[in-house]
Design an enzyme around this catalytic site. Sequence first.
Site, mmCIF file in Angstrom:
data_model
loop_
_atom_site.group_PDB
_atom_site.id
_atom_site.type_symbol
_atom_site.label_atom_id
_atom_site.label_comp_id
_atom_site.label_asym_id
_atom_site.label_seq_id
_atom_site.Cartn_x
_atom_site.Cartn_y
_atom_site.Cartn_z
ATOM 1 N N TYR A 130 -11.388 2.533 9.912
ATOM 2 C CA TYR A 130 -12.582 2.864 9.112
ATOM 3 C C TYR A 130 -12.958 1.819 8.076
ATOM 4 O O TYR A 130 -13.913 1.995 7.334
ATOM 5 C CB TYR A 130 -12.418 4.231 8.419
ATOM 6 C CG TYR A 130 -11.105 4.437 7.680
ATOM 7 C CD1 TYR A 130 -10.915 3.917 6.417
ATOM 8 C CD2 TYR A 130 -10.066 5.144 8.268
ATOM 9 C CE1 TYR A 130 -9.721 4.105 5.749
ATOM 10 C CE2 TYR A 130 -8.863 5.335 7.605
ATOM 11 C CZ TYR A 130 -8.692 4.810 6.352
ATOM 12 O OH TYR A 130 -7.499 4.989 5.703
ATOM 13 N N LYS A 131 -12.189 0.711 8.022
ATOM 14 C CA LYS A 131 -12.515 -0.330 7.036
ATOM 15 C C LYS A 131 -13.486 -1.329 7.663
ATOM 16 O O LYS A 131 -14.610 -0.969 7.966
ATOM 17 C CB LYS A 131 -11.219 -0.935 6.520
ATOM 18 C CG LYS A 131 -10.437 0.097 5.690
ATOM 19 C CD LYS A 131 -9.056 -0.322 5.292
ATOM 20 C CE LYS A 131 -8.446 0.776 4.419
ATOM 21 N NZ LYS A 131 -6.978 0.647 4.312
ATOM 22 N N ASP B 138 0.912 -4.816 8.917
ATOM 23 C CA ASP B 138 -0.184 -3.877 8.690
ATOM 24 C C ASP B 138 -1.457 -4.710 8.491
ATOM 25 O O ASP B 138 -1.564 -5.479 7.529
ATOM 26 C CB ASP B 138 0.107 -2.998 7.463
ATOM 27 C CG ASP B 138 -0.936 -1.900 7.286
ATOM 28 O OD1 ASP B 138 -2.084 -2.085 7.737
ATOM 29 O OD2 ASP B 138 -0.597 -0.860 6.682
ATOM 30 N N ARG C 194 -12.235 -3.802 -7.705
ATOM 31 C CA ARG C 194 -12.105 -4.413 -6.378
ATOM 32 C C ARG C 194 -13.460 -4.489 -5.698
ATOM 33 O O ARG C 194 -14.205 -3.510 -5.673
ATOM 34 C CB ARG C 194 -11.115 -3.583 -5.544
ATOM 35 C CG ARG C 194 -10.697 -4.236 -4.251
ATOM 36 C CD ARG C 194 -9.654 -3.401 -3.561
ATOM 37 N NE ARG C 194 -10.218 -2.118 -3.119
ATOM 38 C CZ ARG C 194 -9.680 -1.358 -2.153
ATOM 39 N NH1 ARG C 194 -8.563 -1.745 -1.562
ATOM 40 N NH2 ARG C 194 -10.242 -0.222 -1.813
ATOM 41 N N PHE D 52 0.859 -1.196 0.000
ATOM 42 C CA PHE D 52 0.000 0.000 0.000
ATOM 43 C C PHE D 52 0.896 1.248 0.000
ATOM 44 O O PHE D 52 1.858 1.320 0.770
ATOM 45 C CB PHE D 52 -0.916 -0.017 1.227
ATOM 46 C CG PHE D 52 -1.982 1.034 1.169
ATOM 47 C CD1 PHE D 52 -3.099 0.876 0.356
ATOM 48 C CD2 PHE D 52 -1.872 2.191 1.903
ATOM 49 C CE1 PHE D 52 -4.084 1.851 0.289
ATOM 50 C CE2 PHE D 52 -2.855 3.172 1.841
ATOM 51 C CZ PHE D 52 -3.962 3.005 1.031
HETATM 52 C C1 LIG Z 1 -6.194 1.788 4.168
HETATM 53 C C2 LIG Z 1 -4.745 1.510 4.430
HETATM 54 C C3 LIG Z 1 -3.948 2.441 5.092
HETATM 55 C C4 LIG Z 1 -4.519 3.783 5.443
HETATM 56 O O1 LIG Z 1 -3.647 4.631 6.080
HETATM 57 P P1 LIG Z 1 -4.175 6.066 6.572
HETATM 58 O O2 LIG Z 1 -3.083 6.588 7.370
HETATM 59 O O3 LIG Z 1 -5.444 5.797 7.333
HETATM 60 O O4 LIG Z 1 -4.506 6.859 5.364
HETATM 61 C C5 LIG Z 1 -2.634 2.100 5.364
HETATM 62 N N1 LIG Z 1 -2.126 0.906 5.007
HETATM 63 C C6 LIG Z 1 -2.884 -0.020 4.360
HETATM 64 C C7 LIG Z 1 -2.304 -1.333 3.994
HETATM 65 C C8 LIG Z 1 -4.208 0.258 4.038
HETATM 66 O O5 LIG Z 1 -4.948 -0.635 3.383
#
Ligand SMILES: *Cc1c(COP(=O)(O)O)cnc(C)c1O
Length: 411
Positions: free
Chosen positions: A222-223, A197, A370, A127
Amino acid sequence: MSTITTRAEALALDRTDQLGTLREAFDLPTGIYLDGNSLGPLPRVTREALQHAVEIEWGNDLIRSWTKHGWIELPQQIGAQIARLIGAKPHEVVAADSTSVNLFKLGAAALRLQTGRRVILSEPGNFPTDLYILQGLTGFTPGAELRTVEPAKLEAAMDDQLALLVLTHTHYKSGQVHDMARLTAAAQKRGALVLWDLSHSAGVLDVDLNGCNADFAIGCGYKYLNGGPGAPAFLFVAERHQAKIASPLSGWMGHASPFDFTDDYAAAPGIDRFLCGTPQVLGMRALHAGLSVLEQVKPRQLQDKARRLGQIFLERVLEAGDGSLRLLSPRDPAQRGGHVSFAHEDGYAIVQALIARDIVGDFRAPDALRFGFAPTFLRYVDAWDAAEALLEIVATKSYDDARFRTRAAVT
Ligand SMILES: *Cc1c(COP(=O)(O)O)cnc(C)c1O
């Protein structure tokens, strides 16, 4: 995993689904919402919790609410709610900051624990924020270096220079899941620390951080945790590291006694030292409420249902499609998180055409469609109907229309 070949079978699965009633806990204005992996829907209890937080806690009780309504304990309380979903102990997790910031804090802290070693290892295509944060971190840590290698070569790339392995458990695009136990053990055997992560895993997979002997973890609120847009994130530090690790962002909320107002920093005992500033109370309230929806549910149930939903969708698309949609995700459910992705050169327009039919998925450049299968509110028949709609849009090329091709700022 057996799959189904008719819509009637999907309806039959819904009738015996033990998680079926959870759907009622959410506001679902959209026909079929396949983006719960990106922004979870609004739980009904959250509306009430936020109304209370605004009108009573903030509106009336004001500063007394820090103790009267327990604002000050929200990071730890939420940490305990999340801990049971990821195989951690309650005092090993806190809610704080964003996932990006938590990666920086733990990455820097991990490097400080390592003497002599300065290599961080990750994978290309991780990511973006994970790679960007690690690039920023190595940029001002003398001698530090970020190496990225393809997943199949990770173990071969682990040497005695390796300080920290940073991987995303479920890949945000493909949904491919890393073998947490094997990779953690391999890196630790080389003397490295490991940070996972869990952004696309927490609240959907049966994650077992302590069972895998993980050192550190971070993840998103938030997911699948349904904490609302921009919700606070979480972080995990294994108990064995807590006494000797230091946060690079030594803010006052991570101090042993913040309300003594002394000049010199002294880290709080335990995980609290990874708090930095004042908790985002409204966001914490929403996350706390969102997590209450998952209180009675076992992570294993979430995992089984999410994978089954994904399998119904994926098998139907492969079985009845014309072959133009190329599967980007593992077909084997055991290797997959909660979402399924396909590649198609007209992916963006196809996703827009689906959205026009009230079926909301998303597009990830350059060509990925997705679809998230959140097990809390989706029905088996939703997975079936989404596949049928996708197949029809592709077969009839109804996506081939100017109104579906204009790109928005957020995809
Ligand atoms: C959604 C996501 C993030 C989001 O990071 P933010 O700091 O909330 O923007 C980070 N890492 C992964 C792997 C994600 O899927």
